[in-house]
Design a protein around this motif. Structure first.
Motif, short mmCIF file in Angstrom:
data_model
loop_
_atom_site.label_atom_id
_atom_site.label_comp_id
_atom_site.label_asym_id
_atom_site.label_seq_id
_atom_site.Cartn_x
_atom_site.Cartn_y
_atom_site.Cartn_z
N LYS A 24 0.93 -1.33 -0.01
CA LYS A 24 -0.23 0.00 0.04
C LYS A 24 0.93 1.45 -0.06
O LYS A 24 1.91 1.32 0.74
CB LYS A 24 -0.69 0.02 1.22
CG LYS A 24 -1.68 1.29 1.44
CD LYS A 24 -2.51 1.21 2.65
CE LYS A 24 -1.93 1.66 3.68
NZ LYS A 24 -2.73 1.87 5.18
N GLU A 26 0.14 5.50 -0.08
CA GLU A 26 -0.95 6.46 -0.11
C GLU A 26 -0.08 7.87 0.25
O GLU A 26 0.35 8.02 1.27
CB GLU A 26 -1.84 6.15 1.33
CG GLU A 26 -2.83 5.17 1.01
CD GLU A 26 -3.71 4.78 2.13
OE1 GLU A 26 -4.38 3.98 2.32
OE2 GLU A 26 -3.68 5.85 3.18
N THR A 28 -0.93 11.80 0.91
CA THR A 28 -1.95 12.63 1.06
C THR A 28 -1.15 14.11 1.29
O THR A 28 -0.01 14.31 1.79
CB THR A 28 -2.75 12.38 2.49
OG1 THR A 28 -1.72 12.35 3.51
CG2 THR A 28 -3.45 11.31 2.15
#
Length: 136
Positions: A24, A26, A28
């Motif tokens: 994973k 991610e 942001t």
């Protein structure tokens, strides 16, 4: 509207492609909201954008063998390194932009999990400086 499924995400830290370990990734980014409300706002809150920040959250499958993920990440602890993430490992393009910048490797969890779990490492790193988006 196009839809996509992440099947071959690309993630590199400090110039090293870690995609084979990555489960994973991610990224942001956000902007602080600064309250600039005055009586002239007539009861409506007014805001302006302040400082920008970001975070790169990753989950890796752990491998402590020589030259594998643990031996790559351990020496980076406490340093600021470059990162690059893409939705797909293919060439950078208008339909596959890359996001780059620097992150602080502020932690590493060499051993994580319980009985019967796969050996994985969940970490998050704050960005340091600007995050950029490029299509070429």
């Amino acid at each position: 509207m196009a839809k996509m499924v992440l099947l071959a995400q690309y993630l590199a830290l400090n110039g090293t492609d870690l995609s084979d370990y990555t489960r994973k990734g991610e990224l942001t980014v956000e902007v602080e909201d600064k309250d600039v409300t005055t009586y002239g706002s007539l009861g409506w809150k007014a805001v302006l954008g302040g400082l920008k920040s970001g975070e790169l959250a990753c989950e890796f499958l752990q491998d402590v063998a020589a030259t594998k993920i643990d031996s790559i990440m351990w020496p980076l602890l406490g340093t600021v390194v470059t990162f690059e993430v893409r939705a797909d490992s293919g060439a950078v393009s208008t339909s596959n932009p890359k996001y780059t910048g620097s992150v602080l490797i502020k932690g590493w969890n060499p051993i994580e999990g319980g009985v019967g779990d796969e050996a994985s490492v969940g970490v998050s790193f704050p960005t340091s400086g600007a995050v950029t988006r490029a299509t070429a």
